[in-house]
Motif scaffolding. Structure first.
Motif, mmCIF file in Angstrom:
data_model
loop_
_atom_site.group_PDB
_atom_site.id
_atom_site.type_symbol
_atom_site.label_atom_id
_atom_site.label_comp_id
_atom_site.label_asym_id
_atom_site.label_seq_id
_atom_site.Cartn_x
_atom_site.Cartn_y
_atom_site.Cartn_z
ATOM 1 N N GLU A 170 0.847 -1.189 0.000
ATOM 2 C CA GLU A 170 0.000 0.000 0.000
ATOM 3 C C GLU A 170 0.888 1.247 0.000
ATOM 4 O O GLU A 170 1.947 1.262 0.638
ATOM 5 C CB GLU A 170 -0.885 0.009 1.251
ATOM 6 N N PRO A 171 0.476 2.299 -0.723
ATOM 7 C CA PRO A 171 1.274 3.535 -0.743
ATOM 8 C C PRO A 171 1.600 4.055 0.652
ATOM 9 O O PRO A 171 2.703 4.531 0.899
ATOM 10 C CB PRO A 171 0.379 4.514 -1.514
ATOM 11 N N MET A 172 0.643 3.943 1.583
ATOM 12 C CA MET A 172 0.896 4.438 2.939
ATOM 13 C C MET A 172 1.982 3.633 3.632
ATOM 14 O O MET A 172 2.778 4.173 4.403
ATOM 15 C CB MET A 172 -0.389 4.391 3.780
ATOM 16 N N GLN A 173 2.070 2.327 3.347
ATOM 17 C CA GLN A 173 3.117 1.496 3.941
ATOM 18 C C GLN A 173 4.494 1.978 3.482
ATOM 19 O O GLN A 173 5.433 2.074 4.279
ATOM 20 C CB GLN A 173 2.926 0.034 3.560
ATOM 21 N N ILE A 174 4.606 2.280 2.194
ATOM 22 C CA ILE A 174 5.883 2.750 1.659
ATOM 23 C C ILE A 174 6.210 4.129 2.217
ATOM 24 O O ILE A 174 7.343 4.427 2.583
ATOM 25 C CB ILE A 174 5.846 2.789 0.119
ATOM 26 N N TYR A 175 5.206 4.976 2.292
ATOM 27 C CA TYR A 175 5.396 6.328 2.826
ATOM 28 C C TYR A 175 5.922 6.271 4.262
ATOM 29 O O TYR A 175 6.871 6.979 4.631
ATOM 30 C CB TYR A 175 4.060 7.071 2.777
ATOM 31 N N GLU A 176 5.323 5.404 5.067
ATOM 32 C CA GLU A 176 5.754 5.278 6.453
ATOM 33 C C GLU A 176 7.165 4.705 6.542
ATOM 34 O O GLU A 176 7.953 5.092 7.410
ATOM 35 C CB GLU A 176 4.766 4.403 7.227
ATOM 36 N N ASN A 203 19.189 15.587 6.439
ATOM 37 C CA ASN A 203 17.805 15.940 6.773
ATOM 38 C C ASN A 203 17.153 16.685 5.612
ATOM 39 O O ASN A 203 16.032 16.363 5.182
ATOM 40 C CB ASN A 203 17.787 16.809 8.036
ATOM 41 N N SER A 204 17.863 17.658 5.081
ATOM 42 C CA SER A 204 17.347 18.429 3.949
ATOM 43 C C SER A 204 17.175 17.561 2.706
ATOM 44 O O SER A 204 16.182 17.655 1.989
ATOM 45 C CB SER A 204 18.301 19.590 3.652
ATOM 46 N N HIS A 205 18.144 16.700 2.466
ATOM 47 C CA HIS A 205 18.129 15.838 1.287
ATOM 48 C C HIS A 205 16.946 14.868 1.302
ATOM 49 O O HIS A 205 16.251 14.693 0.302
ATOM 50 C CB HIS A 205 19.435 15.052 1.232
ATOM 51 N N LEU A 206 16.700 14.254 2.446
ATOM 52 C CA LEU A 206 15.641 13.258 2.528
ATOM 53 C C LEU A 206 14.251 13.874 2.541
ATOM 54 O O LEU A 206 13.259 13.199 2.293
ATOM 55 C CB LEU A 206 15.835 12.390 3.776
ATOM 56 N N VAL A 245 9.532 5.171 4.328
ATOM 57 C CA VAL A 245 10.426 6.276 3.963
ATOM 58 C C VAL A 245 10.603 7.217 5.151
ATOM 59 O O VAL A 245 11.698 7.723 5.417
ATOM 60 C CB VAL A 245 9.869 7.038 2.741
ATOM 61 N N GLU A 246 9.524 7.432 5.895
ATOM 62 C CA GLU A 246 9.585 8.317 7.058
ATOM 63 C C GLU A 246 10.526 7.762 8.121
ATOM 64 O O GLU A 246 11.357 8.478 8.691
ATOM 65 C CB GLU A 246 8.183 8.491 7.634
ATOM 66 N N VAL A 247 10.410 6.457 8.387
ATOM 67 C CA VAL A 247 11.283 5.828 9.388
ATOM 68 C C VAL A 247 12.720 5.782 8.884
ATOM 69 O O VAL A 247 13.670 5.986 9.643
ATOM 70 C CB VAL A 247 10.780 4.412 9.729
ATOM 71 N N ARG A 248 12.861 5.513 7.593
ATOM 72 C CA ARG A 248 14.197 5.522 6.986
ATOM 73 C C ARG A 248 14.873 6.876 7.225
ATOM 74 O O ARG A 248 16.060 6.949 7.544
ATOM 75 C CB ARG A 248 14.078 5.248 5.490
#
Length: 231
Positions: free
Chosen positions: A86-92, A209-212, A94-97
């Protein structure tokens, strides 16, 4: 069929059938007939999937695919198997990454070895060549970030971040379809690398931080089409 090939096929089939059957999967006998393998092979494969908490057996009821598939190992298995997340799974993910990699940049500035620096130089050289030839970074972006995590000299840290990359790596080519994203990412990487070489942990952390933030904005745009955050 080898186990590493069969498990993903089985998991994908179970997930597809279960979605249309209130979560219930076919029986061992039905699975053996469908895949034309022995029930023993099916039983062994199901035991592995059960240990991974992807499925559960209910007494006098049958085999069910678990509804909660948000464990990191479960999602990584599905990503490797080519089963859409699910898109939300990938989004989350990326956030943790982002949380992990910001800290990794600071630690790498302190702990990186000459071998790490040499590998990062190689990746940056390859990146520049791909950009000049009009190709996207994709895997090289992946390699650059994981080498920074490897430079922390913390194997557990590296394993965690590698797992997060598995979840989103299939989407990286999509992100880098636009040439300007590859150019911007490479420019950011050059700055981060210089901060690492200078052993400036605070700057490396701020630059990461800025890059991600750009990658996170991409997923915001994907989930919210009206968003204008993407740079």
């Amino acid at each position: 069929m080898q186990e590493n090939q069969f498990l993903p096929k089985l998991a994908s089939y179970l997930l597809t059938v279960a979605k249309n059957n209130t979560g219930k999967a076919p029986s061992e006998r039905e699975l053996a007939e469908y895949f034309e393998v022995s029930r023993g092979q099916i039983r062994e494969a199901l035991a592995i999937l059960e240990a991974m908490e992807l499925i559960e057996r209910r007494a006098k009821s049958g085999i069910y695919v678990k509804e909660d598939q948000h464990g990191i190992e479960q999602m990584a298995f599905y990503a490797r198997a080519g089963i859409p997340l699910e898109p939300m799974q990938i989004y989350e993910a990326v956030e943790v990454r982002k949380i992990h990699e910001i800290q990794a940049a600071e630690l790498a500035a302190e702990r990186a070895t000459e071998e790490n620096y040499e590998r990062l130089r190689e990746i940056l050289d390859q990146s520049e060549k791909r950009i000049l030839s009009g190709e996207g970074l994709a895997k090289l972006d992946h390699d650059f970030h994981l080498e920074i995590v490897r430079a922390t000299q913390n194997s557990i840290f590296h394993n965690i971040c590698t797992t997060f990359y598995v979840l989103s790596e299939s989407r990286l080519p999509v992100y880098f379809e636009k040439e300007e994203r590859s150019r911007k990412s490479h420019a950011d990487h050059m700055q981060i690398f210089q901060a690492l070489v200078n052993r400036d942990g605070a700057l490396a952390k701020a630059l990461m931080n800025s890059h991600l933030r750009n990658a996170r904005s991409y997923w915001t745009e994907l989930l919210e089409p009206g968003s204008d955050e993407l740079s």
